[in-house]
Design an enzyme around this catalytic site. Sequence first.
Site, PDB file in Angstrom:
ATOM      1  N   ASN A   1       0.852  -1.192   0.000  1.00  0.00           N
ATOM      2  CA  ASN A   1       0.000   0.000   0.000  1.00  0.00           C
ATOM      3  C   ASN A   1       0.886   1.240   0.000  1.00  0.00           C
ATOM      4  OD1 ASN A   1      -1.561   2.252   0.989  1.00  0.00           O
ATOM      5  ND2 ASN A   1      -3.136   0.801   1.605  1.00  0.00           N
TER       6      ASN A   1
ATOM      7  N   ASP B   1      -0.242   4.488  -0.015  1.00  0.00           N
ATOM      8  CA  ASP B   1      -1.009   5.679   0.371  1.00  0.00           C
ATOM      9  C   ASP B   1      -0.157   6.741   1.062  1.00  0.00           C
ATOM     10  OD1 ASP B   1      -3.250   4.424  -0.597  1.00  0.00           O
ATOM     11  OD2 ASP B   1      -4.172   4.073   1.355  1.00  0.00           O
ATOM     12  N   HIS B   2       0.686   6.302   2.001  1.00  0.00           N
ATOM     13  CA  HIS B   2       1.352   7.286   2.853  1.00  0.00           C
ATOM     14  C   HIS B   2       2.527   7.974   2.175  1.00  0.00           C
ATOM     15  CE1 HIS B   2      -1.400   6.681   6.022  1.00  0.00           C
ATOM     16  NE2 HIS B   2      -1.132   5.395   6.122  1.00  0.00           N
TER      17      HIS B   2
ATOM     18  N   ARG C   1       3.131  19.038   1.604  1.00  0.00           N
ATOM     19  CA  ARG C   1       3.740  20.239   1.053  1.00  0.00           C
ATOM     20  C   ARG C   1       3.020  20.755  -0.191  1.00  0.00           C
ATOM     21  NH1 ARG C   1       9.157  21.256   2.748  1.00  0.00           N
ATOM     22  NH2 ARG C   1       9.103  22.976   1.250  1.00  0.00           N
TER      23      ARG C   1
ATOM     24  N   HIS D   1      -5.780   3.563  -1.690  1.00  0.00           N
ATOM     25  CA  HIS D   1      -7.098   3.921  -1.165  1.00  0.00           C
ATOM     26  C   HIS D   1      -7.434   5.349  -1.586  1.00  0.00           C
ATOM     27  CE1 HIS D   1      -9.818   4.236   2.704  1.00  0.00           C
ATOM     28  NE2 HIS D   1     -10.457   4.538   1.588  1.00  0.00           N
TER      29      HIS D   1
ATOM     30  N   ARG E   1      -9.648   8.016  -0.906  1.00  0.00           N
ATOM     31  CA  ARG E   1     -10.635   8.451   0.074  1.00  0.00           C
ATOM     32  C   ARG E   1     -11.522   9.558  -0.482  1.00  0.00           C
ATOM     33  NH1 ARG E   1     -10.302   7.467   5.561  1.00  0.00           N
ATOM     34  NH2 ARG E   1      -8.711   5.950   6.170  1.00  0.00           N
TER      35      ARG E   1
ATOM     36  N   ARG F   1      -7.343  12.760   0.890  1.00  0.00           N
ATOM     37  CA  ARG F   1      -6.279  13.209   1.804  1.00  0.00           C
ATOM     38  C   ARG F   1      -4.896  12.711   1.407  1.00  0.00           C
ATOM     39  NH1 ARG F   1      -7.794  10.117   7.364  1.00  0.00           N
ATOM     40  NH2 ARG F   1      -9.817  10.987   6.806  1.00  0.00           N
ATOM     41  N   HIS F   2      -4.850  11.622   0.636  1.00  0.00           N
ATOM     42  CA  HIS F   2      -3.530  11.154   0.168  1.00  0.00           C
ATOM     43  C   HIS F   2      -3.583  10.816  -1.319  1.00  0.00           C
ATOM     44  CE1 HIS F   2      -5.480   7.409   1.438  1.00  0.00           C
ATOM     45  NE2 HIS F   2      -5.241   7.646   2.712  1.00  0.00           N
TER      46      HIS F   2
ATOM     47  N   GLU G   1      -8.794   0.345  -2.971  1.00  0.00           N
ATOM     48  CA  GLU G   1      -9.596   0.435  -1.751  1.00  0.00           C
ATOM     49  C   GLU G   1     -10.586   1.582  -1.878  1.00  0.00           C
ATOM     50  OE1 GLU G   1      -6.764  -1.512   1.696  1.00  0.00           O
ATOM     51  OE2 GLU G   1      -7.005   0.666   1.646  1.00  0.00           O
TER      52      GLU G   1
ATOM     53  N   THR H   1      -6.555   6.665  10.086  1.00  0.00           N
ATOM     54  CA  THR H   1      -6.454   5.565   9.121  1.00  0.00           C
ATOM     55  C   THR H   1      -7.683   4.700   9.299  1.00  0.00           C
ATOM     56  OG1 THR H   1      -5.027   3.791   8.309  1.00  0.00           O
ATOM     57  CG2 THR H   1      -5.164   4.063  10.708  1.00  0.00           C
ATOM     58  N   THR H   2      -7.840   3.675   8.479  1.00  0.00           N
ATOM     59  CA  THR H   2      -9.016   2.825   8.574  1.00  0.00           C
ATOM     60  C   THR H   2      -9.034   2.105   9.914  1.00  0.00           C
ATOM     61  OG1 THR H   2      -8.966   2.489   6.194  1.00  0.00           O
ATOM     62  CG2 THR H   2     -10.289   0.961   7.471  1.00  0.00           C
TER      63      THR H   2
ATOM     64  N   GLU I   1     -10.623  -9.662   3.365  1.00  0.00           N
ATOM     65  CA  GLU I   1      -9.340  -9.267   3.948  1.00  0.00           C
ATOM     66  C   GLU I   1      -9.583  -8.975   5.419  1.00  0.00           C
ATOM     67  OE1 GLU I   1      -5.871  -5.834   3.733  1.00  0.00           O
ATOM     68  OE2 GLU I   1      -7.046  -6.278   1.936  1.00  0.00           O
TER      69      GLU I   1
ATOM     70  N   HIS J   1      -3.187  -4.745   7.984  1.00  0.00           N
ATOM     71  CA  HIS J   1      -3.297  -3.631   8.932  1.00  0.00           C
ATOM     72  C   HIS J   1      -2.378  -3.866  10.124  1.00  0.00           C
ATOM     73  CE1 HIS J   1      -5.278   0.189   9.905  1.00  0.00           C
ATOM     74  NE2 HIS J   1      -4.997  -0.125  11.155  1.00  0.00           N
TER      75      HIS J   1
ATOM     76  N   GLY K   1       1.303  -1.547   4.307  1.00  0.00           N
ATOM     77  CA  GLY K   1       1.635  -0.213   3.841  1.00  0.00           C
ATOM     78  C   GLY K   1       2.405   0.624   4.840  1.00  0.00           C
ATOM     79  N   HIS K   2       1.753   1.015   5.925  1.00  0.00           N
ATOM     80  CA  HIS K   2       2.326   1.986   6.850  1.00  0.00           C
ATOM     81  C   HIS K   2       3.697   1.571   7.369  1.00  0.00           C
ATOM     82  CE1 HIS K   2       2.824   4.101  10.750  1.00  0.00           C
ATOM     83  NE2 HIS K   2       2.298   5.097  10.072  1.00  0.00           N
TER      84      HIS K   2
END
Length: 246
Positions: free
Chosen positions: A10, A12-13, A21, A46, A48, A52-53, A76, A106-107, A157, A197, A219-220
């Site tokens: 993932n 996303d981050h 920025r 994802h 959203r 946001r990302h 996602e 986050t989710t 999942e 997760h 991901g994270h």
Amino acid sequence: MRERVRLGVNIDHVATVRNARGGAHPDPVRAAETALTAGADGITAHLREDRRHITDADIGVLSALCARAAKPLNFEMAVTDEMLSIALRHRPHAACLVPERREEVTTEGGLAVAGQEARIKPVAQALTEAGIRVSLFIEPSEAQVEAAAAVGAQVVEFHTGRYCHLTDPGEREVEFERLAAAAAQADILGLEVHAGHGLDYETAPRMLAIPEIRELNIGHFLIGESIFVGLDTAIRRMRAAMDSAK
């Protein structure tokens, strides 16, 4: 012999850092390219509702990248008309329906499918008819697994956040057994089992002790670890940890 468990990354981050920025760096698409080169079996992103990302433009480019690489894009999405329209336009390999609350970082937790079958089933059906594999991000509970099968999902999942965040060994083992029981139930109902997760180098291999699990989405941790060792190294270490799991 068990089939090699797939690793979805993932990104996303990476987009979260970029958006802080308001510029173009770091590029989540470049992260996706690096992930695939390092051994990821697919990319998760994802989109959203508040963007946001990941952005709409990211999804377009990621779709093209994954198509060229012949690797799956796991899209996602919340269960909304807007997200359904976007998924049908891009036709990703899979769409994972997730809960979404604008105030959450986050989710948090799985999608409450049980009790919302009438809302979720038409979305799952539209995606399936478009050739998109439907996955539901759910808690490892009997009711949620049964509901996932009832609405026509092909994949579940399981949310592994509770297992990963528990520190008491006894409580963690209870949660592991809950995941294992839900995975066995899902397999009996014909659902492919994924998990994700909060997973890291320790907890990801532990999940592979559950024989029904076919894919982990991470991901994270990988994006955070990449700050210190680089994304390529972080993914290769995760792949090695998964491959060495007994």
